[in-house]
Structures are given as C-alpha cells and as structure tokens.
Design a protein around this motif. Structure first.
Motif, PDB file in Angstrom:
ATOM      1  N   CYS A 176       0.838  -1.197   0.000  1.00  0.00           N
ATOM      2  CA  CYS A 176       0.000   0.000   0.000  1.00  0.00           C
ATOM      3  C   CYS A 176       0.874   1.248   0.000  1.00  0.00           C
ATOM      4  O   CYS A 176       2.014   1.209   0.451  1.00  0.00           O
ATOM      5  CB  CYS A 176      -0.900   0.029   1.232  1.00  0.00           C
ATOM      6  N   CYS A 207      -3.749   0.251  -2.643  1.00  0.00           N
ATOM      7  CA  CYS A 207      -3.104  -0.999  -2.242  1.00  0.00           C
ATOM      8  C   CYS A 207      -3.078  -1.926  -3.441  1.00  0.00           C
ATOM      9  O   CYS A 207      -4.033  -1.976  -4.211  1.00  0.00           O
ATOM     10  CB  CYS A 207      -3.860  -1.675  -1.106  1.00  0.00           C
ATOM     11  N   SER A 208      -1.984  -2.666  -3.583  1.00  0.00           N
ATOM     12  CA  SER A 208      -1.847  -3.566  -4.727  1.00  0.00           C
ATOM     13  C   SER A 208      -2.127  -5.023  -4.379  1.00  0.00           C
ATOM     14  O   SER A 208      -2.231  -5.843  -5.272  1.00  0.00           O
ATOM     15  CB  SER A 208      -0.441  -3.446  -5.313  1.00  0.00           C
ATOM     16  N   ASP A 209      -2.257  -5.362  -3.102  1.00  0.00           N
ATOM     17  CA  ASP A 209      -2.473  -6.748  -2.690  1.00  0.00           C
ATOM     18  C   ASP A 209      -3.883  -6.913  -2.134  1.00  0.00           C
ATOM     19  O   ASP A 209      -4.170  -6.508  -1.016  1.00  0.00           O
ATOM     20  CB  ASP A 209      -1.440  -7.150  -1.643  1.00  0.00           C
ATOM     21  N   THR A 257      -7.477  -2.243  -6.828  1.00  0.00           N
ATOM     22  CA  THR A 257      -6.148  -1.630  -6.747  1.00  0.00           C
ATOM     23  C   THR A 257      -6.090  -0.222  -7.344  1.00  0.00           C
ATOM     24  O   THR A 257      -5.026   0.388  -7.351  1.00  0.00           O
ATOM     25  CB  THR A 257      -5.119  -2.519  -7.470  1.00  0.00           C
TER      26      THR A 257
END
Length: 102
Positions: A34, A48-50, A77
C-alpha cells in the motif's frame, strides 16, 4: 504548602508518564503493498496492490483544522483521493488495510 508541593510533584510525574507513553508507542506503518502520497498541500491519493485473502483498504487524511476524512473501503487496486477544503492543508495521510471474508 505541602499540599501544593505534593500536587505539583504528582503533576510532573503524570506528565512524565504521559510523555514516556507517547514517545514509547510505535508509529503505525503503511501496510505491505500500500502507498499514500501528497500531490499538493490539500490533496492526497493512495492505493493498495495486494487484495489477496479478502483484503480491503481505505485512504485517510487529517486536515490542519483537526478534521479527519476517509475514503470508502475499497476492494480493488485503483488509487483513490481525498482533499482538505476551506483553506486547510493535509497534516497526515495513511492507508488502513484489513482482511475481510467476503
């Protein structure tokens, strides 16, 4: 006189305890994957990418007038943004993230 001295000593002791508690508490860290950033003094964005394991996140800011603002909880995302208004500037920006079952 003794009462005033005792109260003064107790006040100083309490102030030291509070001061130690404040400095000893850990700073909150941005969750892994993030980010948040200020793009100018009144505008912040983040993401955030996850999103594995039911992850959700939101952007938060605090304005110089003491007002807090949060985005809605996100499950994707794409970045989101927030702004301080009324002549105030952003003093803090962060990402809250948590895992939630769908």
């Amino acid at each position: 006189m003794r009462l005033r001295h005792a109260l003064t000593s107790a006040g100083i002791g309490a102030a030291l305890i509070v001061g130690v508690g404040v400095t000893a508490s850990p700073a909150s860290a941005t969750p892994r994957g993030c980010w948040s950033e200020l793009t100018n003094p009144t505008f912040a964005r983040g993401a955030c990418s996850d999103m594995s394991n039911g992850g959700i996140w939101r952007l938060g800011i605090r304005c110089s007038d003491g007002d807090y603002k949060w985005s809605s909880w996100k499950r994707d995302t794409r970045p989101t943004s927030l702004r301080c208004t009324g002549g105030t500037v952003i003093t803090h920006d962060w990402i809250d993230a948590k895992n939630e079952t769908r």
